[in-house]
Design a protein around this motif. Structure first.
Motif, mmCIF file in Angstrom:
data_model
loop_
_atom_site.group_PDB
_atom_site.id
_atom_site.type_symbol
_atom_site.label_atom_id
_atom_site.label_comp_id
_atom_site.label_asym_id
_atom_site.label_seq_id
_atom_site.Cartn_x
_atom_site.Cartn_y
_atom_site.Cartn_z
ATOM 1 N N ILE A 25 0.839 -1.198 0.000
ATOM 2 C CA ILE A 25 0.000 0.000 0.000
ATOM 3 C C ILE A 25 0.876 1.251 0.000
ATOM 4 N N ALA A 26 1.909 1.258 0.833
ATOM 5 C CA ALA A 26 2.813 2.411 0.902
ATOM 6 C C ALA A 26 3.517 2.631 -0.432
ATOM 7 N N LYS A 27 3.965 1.550 -1.057
ATOM 8 C CA LYS A 27 4.648 1.673 -2.348
ATOM 9 C C LYS A 27 3.690 2.197 -3.414
ATOM 10 N N GLY A 28 2.467 1.684 -3.430
ATOM 11 C CA GLY A 28 1.480 2.147 -4.398
ATOM 12 C C GLY A 28 1.136 3.610 -4.212
ATOM 13 N N ARG A 29 1.024 4.032 -2.960
ATOM 14 C CA ARG A 29 0.737 5.432 -2.661
ATOM 15 C C ARG A 29 1.880 6.320 -3.159
ATOM 16 N N ALA A 30 3.105 5.921 -2.882
ATOM 17 C CA ALA A 30 4.268 6.704 -3.307
ATOM 18 C C ALA A 30 4.333 6.782 -4.832
ATOM 19 N N GLU A 31 4.067 5.681 -5.505
ATOM 20 C CA GLU A 31 4.093 5.679 -6.973
ATOM 21 C C GLU A 31 3.011 6.596 -7.531
ATOM 22 N N GLY A 32 1.847 6.619 -6.893
ATOM 23 C CA GLY A 32 0.769 7.507 -7.324
ATOM 24 C C GLY A 32 1.141 8.970 -7.159
ATOM 25 N N ILE A 33 1.777 9.292 -6.055
ATOM 26 C CA ILE A 33 2.194 10.678 -5.813
ATOM 27 C C ILE A 33 3.276 11.083 -6.808
ATOM 28 N N VAL A 34 4.224 10.202 -7.065
ATOM 29 C CA VAL A 34 5.273 10.507 -8.052
ATOM 30 C C VAL A 34 4.650 10.715 -9.426
ATOM 31 N N SER A 35 3.674 9.911 -9.763
ATOM 32 C CA SER A 35 2.977 10.067 -11.036
ATOM 33 C C SER A 35 2.282 11.428 -11.108
ATOM 34 N N SER A 36 1.666 11.849 -10.024
ATOM 35 C CA SER A 36 1.004 13.155 -9.982
ATOM 36 C C SER A 36 2.013 14.288 -10.110
ATOM 37 N N ILE A 37 3.137 14.158 -9.437
ATOM 38 C CA ILE A 37 4.197 15.172 -9.534
ATOM 39 C C ILE A 37 4.671 15.275 -10.980
ATOM 40 N N ARG A 38 4.954 14.121 -11.563
ATOM 41 C CA ARG A 38 5.442 14.100 -12.945
ATOM 42 C C ARG A 38 4.406 14.711 -13.909
ATOM 43 N N SER A 39 3.140 14.431 -13.695
ATOM 44 C CA SER A 39 2.074 14.985 -14.534
ATOM 45 C C SER A 39 2.050 16.510 -14.475
ATOM 46 N N LEU A 40 2.129 17.040 -13.254
ATOM 47 C CA LEU A 40 2.148 18.493 -13.111
ATOM 48 C C LEU A 40 3.392 19.094 -13.761
ATOM 49 N N MET A 41 4.498 18.405 -13.649
ATOM 50 C CA MET A 41 5.732 18.892 -14.264
ATOM 51 C C MET A 41 5.596 18.947 -15.788
ATOM 52 N N GLU A 42 4.963 17.934 -16.362
ATOM 53 C CA GLU A 42 4.837 17.861 -17.820
ATOM 54 C C GLU A 42 3.742 18.780 -18.356
ATOM 55 N N THR A 43 2.570 18.745 -17.731
ATOM 56 C CA THR A 43 1.440 19.484 -18.298
ATOM 57 C C THR A 43 1.457 20.977 -17.974
ATOM 58 N N LEU A 44 1.942 21.345 -16.800
ATOM 59 C CA LEU A 44 1.948 22.751 -16.397
ATOM 60 C C LEU A 44 3.349 23.352 -16.381
ATOM 61 N N ASP A 45 4.324 22.561 -16.788
ATOM 62 C CA ASP A 45 5.723 22.995 -16.820
ATOM 63 C C ASP A 45 6.192 23.450 -15.434
ATOM 64 N N PHE A 46 5.752 22.724 -14.400
ATOM 65 C CA PHE A 46 6.163 23.003 -13.031
ATOM 66 C C PHE A 46 7.503 22.344 -12.762
ATOM 67 N N SER A 47 8.255 22.920 -11.828
ATOM 68 C CA SER A 47 9.420 22.223 -11.297
ATOM 69 C C SER A 47 8.895 21.173 -10.329
ATOM 70 N N ALA A 48 9.750 20.262 -9.920
ATOM 71 C CA ALA A 48 9.332 19.252 -8.952
ATOM 72 C C ALA A 48 8.871 19.909 -7.659
ATOM 73 N N GLU A 49 9.569 20.946 -7.231
ATOM 74 C CA GLU A 49 9.201 21.649 -5.997
ATOM 75 C C GLU A 49 7.838 22.317 -6.131
ATOM 76 N N GLN A 50 7.577 22.941 -7.272
ATOM 77 C CA GLN A 50 6.274 23.579 -7.487
ATOM 78 C C GLN A 50 5.159 22.543 -7.493
ATOM 79 N N ALA A 51 5.415 21.412 -8.125
ATOM 80 C CA ALA A 51 4.415 20.347 -8.191
ATOM 81 C C ALA A 51 4.108 19.810 -6.794
ATOM 82 N N MET A 52 5.140 19.605 -5.996
ATOM 83 C CA MET A 52 4.921 19.095 -4.645
ATOM 84 C C MET A 52 4.196 20.119 -3.779
#
Length: 72
Positions: A25-52
């Protein structure tokens, strides 16, 4: 096998299953959050810090997600 050893074995197996489930469960949650961070970085051109920051990820957890981003 005697009843005592069967009980001990069942208890150990149950603990192992619970621990494995919690880790999964913890691994799946972390992977989901990383996926969300990456999505924001790609679609909104955010830095990792901005996405987080947008995802309201606590400061104390951010380094672990940065590490996961680098690994993937």
């Amino acid at each position: 096998m005697c009843n005592l050893s069967e009980g001990v074995m069942r208890k150990g197996v149950a603990k192992g299953i619970a621990k494995g489930r919690a880790e999964g469960i913890a691994k799946g949650r972390a992977e989901g959050i990383v996926s969300s961070i990456r999505s924001l970085m790609e679609t909104l051109d955010f830095s990792a810090e901005q996405a987080m920051a947008a995802l309201k990820i606590p400061e104390a957890e951010r380094q672990s997600y940065l590490d996961l981003l680098e690994k993937q």
